[in-house]
Design a protein around this motif. Structure first.
Motif, short mmCIF file in Angstrom:
data_model
loop_
_atom_site.label_atom_id
_atom_site.label_comp_id
_atom_site.label_asym_id
_atom_site.label_seq_id
_atom_site.Cartn_x
_atom_site.Cartn_y
_atom_site.Cartn_z
N ILE A 59 0.71 -1.11 -0.04
CA ILE A 59 0.19 0.23 -0.06
C ILE A 59 1.24 1.33 0.05
N TRP A 60 0.61 2.30 -0.62
CA TRP A 60 0.83 3.38 -0.92
C TRP A 60 0.74 4.77 0.51
N ARG A 61 1.33 5.32 1.07
CA ARG A 61 0.33 5.77 1.64
C ARG A 61 1.22 7.10 2.68
N HIS A 62 0.23 8.05 2.68
CA HIS A 62 1.45 9.18 3.83
C HIS A 62 1.76 8.80 5.07
N ARG A 63 1.97 8.94 5.97
CA ARG A 63 2.11 8.96 7.30
C ARG A 63 2.06 10.68 8.03
N PHE A 64 1.51 11.07 8.51
CA PHE A 64 1.30 12.17 9.46
C PHE A 64 2.04 12.97 10.13
N ALA A 88 -2.73 -10.62 11.07
CA ALA A 88 -2.59 -10.57 9.76
C ALA A 88 -3.31 -10.68 8.54
N ALA A 89 -3.87 -11.73 8.45
CA ALA A 89 -4.94 -11.94 7.32
C ALA A 89 -5.63 -10.54 7.78
N ARG A 90 -6.90 -10.21 8.55
CA ARG A 90 -7.98 -9.41 8.53
C ARG A 90 -6.96 -8.08 7.83
N GLU A 91 -5.84 -7.43 8.35
CA GLU A 91 -5.76 -6.71 8.47
C GLU A 91 -5.27 -6.34 6.79
N MET A 92 -4.47 -7.76 5.91
CA MET A 92 -4.12 -7.60 4.76
C MET A 92 -5.32 -7.49 3.90
N LEU A 93 -6.90 -8.46 4.60
CA LEU A 93 -8.41 -7.90 3.71
C LEU A 93 -9.14 -6.67 3.89
N GLU A 94 -8.46 -5.99 5.19
CA GLU A 94 -9.21 -4.49 5.34
C GLU A 94 -8.38 -3.78 4.21
N GLU A 95 -7.02 -3.46 4.16
CA GLU A 95 -6.98 -2.66 3.80
C GLU A 95 -6.50 -2.38 2.18
N THR A 96 -6.12 -3.99 1.69
CA THR A 96 -5.61 -3.76 0.08
C THR A 96 -6.80 -4.50 -0.56
N GLY A 97 -8.26 -5.31 0.21
CA GLY A 97 -9.19 -6.24 -0.66
C GLY A 97 -9.02 -7.15 -0.57
N TRP A 98 -8.03 -7.82 -0.89
CA TRP A 98 -6.97 -9.03 -1.42
C TRP A 98 -6.85 -10.01 -0.09
N ARG A 99 -7.60 -11.24 -0.25
CA ARG A 99 -7.44 -12.26 0.75
C ARG A 99 -6.27 -13.10 0.24
N PRO A 100 -5.56 -13.41 1.78
CA PRO A 100 -4.27 -13.79 1.09
C PRO A 100 -4.96 -15.44 1.69
N GLY A 101 -3.74 -15.92 0.26
CA GLY A 101 -3.96 -17.38 0.73
C GLY A 101 -2.83 -18.47 2.04
N ASP A 137 -9.73 1.71 2.90
CA ASP A 137 -9.31 2.16 1.42
C ASP A 137 -8.88 3.75 1.79
N PHE A 138 -9.12 4.21 3.24
CA PHE A 138 -8.70 5.66 3.38
C PHE A 138 -7.27 5.46 4.08
N GLU A 139 -7.04 4.43 4.55
CA GLU A 139 -5.39 4.54 5.18
C GLU A 139 -4.42 3.92 4.20
N SER A 140 -4.97 4.23 2.74
CA SER A 140 -3.38 4.51 1.41
C SER A 140 -4.29 4.65 0.17
N ASP A 141 -4.04 5.38 -0.01
CA ASP A 141 -4.01 6.32 -1.95
C ASP A 141 -4.12 5.08 -2.82
N ARG A 142 -3.46 4.01 -2.87
CA ARG A 142 -3.16 2.71 -3.45
C ARG A 142 -2.81 1.63 -3.23
N ARG A 143 -2.99 0.68 -3.94
CA ARG A 143 -2.70 -0.36 -3.89
C ARG A 143 -1.94 -1.56 -4.64
N ALA A 144 -0.58 -1.54 -4.90
CA ALA A 144 0.07 -2.10 -6.28
C ALA A 144 0.80 -3.32 -5.44
#
Length: 178
Positions: A59-64, A88-101, A137-144
Motif C-alpha cells: 500500500i502507498w500511504r502518507h504518515r502524518f 495479519a490476514a484480517r488487516e491485509m483484507l481490510e486494507e487491500t481488498g485481497w484475501r491472502p492464501g 481504503d482511507f488508509e492508503s492512496d493506492r494498492r499495487a
C-alpha cells in the motif's frame, strides 16, 4: 562488570487503547539510577502476498507524524484474544481488498526496542484472491503489486522507509533470489 540494565519498577503515566507510557526506575550496571520513559505497546501484525511474478502486494500511504509517503505492508494491532496470524490476514483484507492464501511467518521485529516493547509480526502468502475494494481504503492512496527486484532501490530512494517494511521486503527479496 555486568552490562545489564535492571528495571526496578515502573508506573503508568498515560494510557489509551493502543499503548501505555510508563516511567521506569532503571539501575545501570555501575549502580546509578535513571528515570526512563518507555512505551508498552500491543503486538502488531503485518501481511503481504507475493505473486507468481515475484511482486509483493503493498500500500502507498502518507504518515502524518513524519509527513512522508511510502510503500508499506498492510498492518494493524492484534485484538485481544485474536491469533497474530488471523490479525495479519484480517488487516491485509481490510486494507487491500485481497484475501491472502495460507500465511507463513516471515519474521518478527522490534522496531524501537530502546524506547518501546512493541513487536511486529510479519506474515506472507504465495497467493491472494481479490475480493473487492478495501474496507479501509482511507488508509492508503493506492494498492499495487511491486516487483521484489525493485526493493533495494526503493529502500535506497526512501520510498520504503518503515522499519518493518524494510526488513520484510529485503527478506522477501533475498528469498526470491535464493
Amino acid at each position: 562488570m555486568s552490562s545489564v540494565w535492571r528495571n526496578l519498577g515502573e508506573h503508568t503515566v498515560y494510557e489509551n487503547p493502543w499503548l501505555k507510557v510508563n516511567l521506569a526506575d532503571v539501575e545501570l550496571p555501575d549502580g546509578r539510577h535513571l528515570d526512563h520513559y518507555l512505551l508498552r505497546q500491543r503486538p502488531v501484525a503485518l501481511a503481504t502476498a507475493v505473486n507468481e511474478h515475484n511482486e509483493a502486494l503493498l500500500i502507498w500511504r502518507h504518515r502524518f507524524i513524519t509527513d512522508t509517503w511510502g510503500w508499506e505492508l498492510a498492518a494493524g494491532v492484534v485484538e485481544d484474544g485474536e491469533r497474530v496470524e488471523d490479525a495479519a490476514a484480517r488487516e491485509m483484507l481490510e486494507e487491500t481488498g485481497w484475501r491472502p492464501g495460507p500465511l507463513r511467518h516471515l519474521l518478527t521485529v522490534e522496531p524501537s526496542n530502546g524506547l518501546a516493547d512493541g513487536r511486529h509480526h510479519v506474515y506472507w502468502a504465495r497467493s491472494a484472491e481479490y475480493v473487492g475494494a478495501p474496507e479501509d481504503d482511507f488508509e492508503s492512496d493506492r494498492r499495487a503489486w511491486v516487483p521484489l527486484g525493485s526493493v533495494p532501490a526503493l529502500v535506497a530512494e526512501g520510498e520504503i522507509r518503515s522499519a518493518n517494511a524494510v526488513a520484510a521486503l529485503l527478506m522477501l527479496h533475498h528469498l526470491a533470489r535464493a
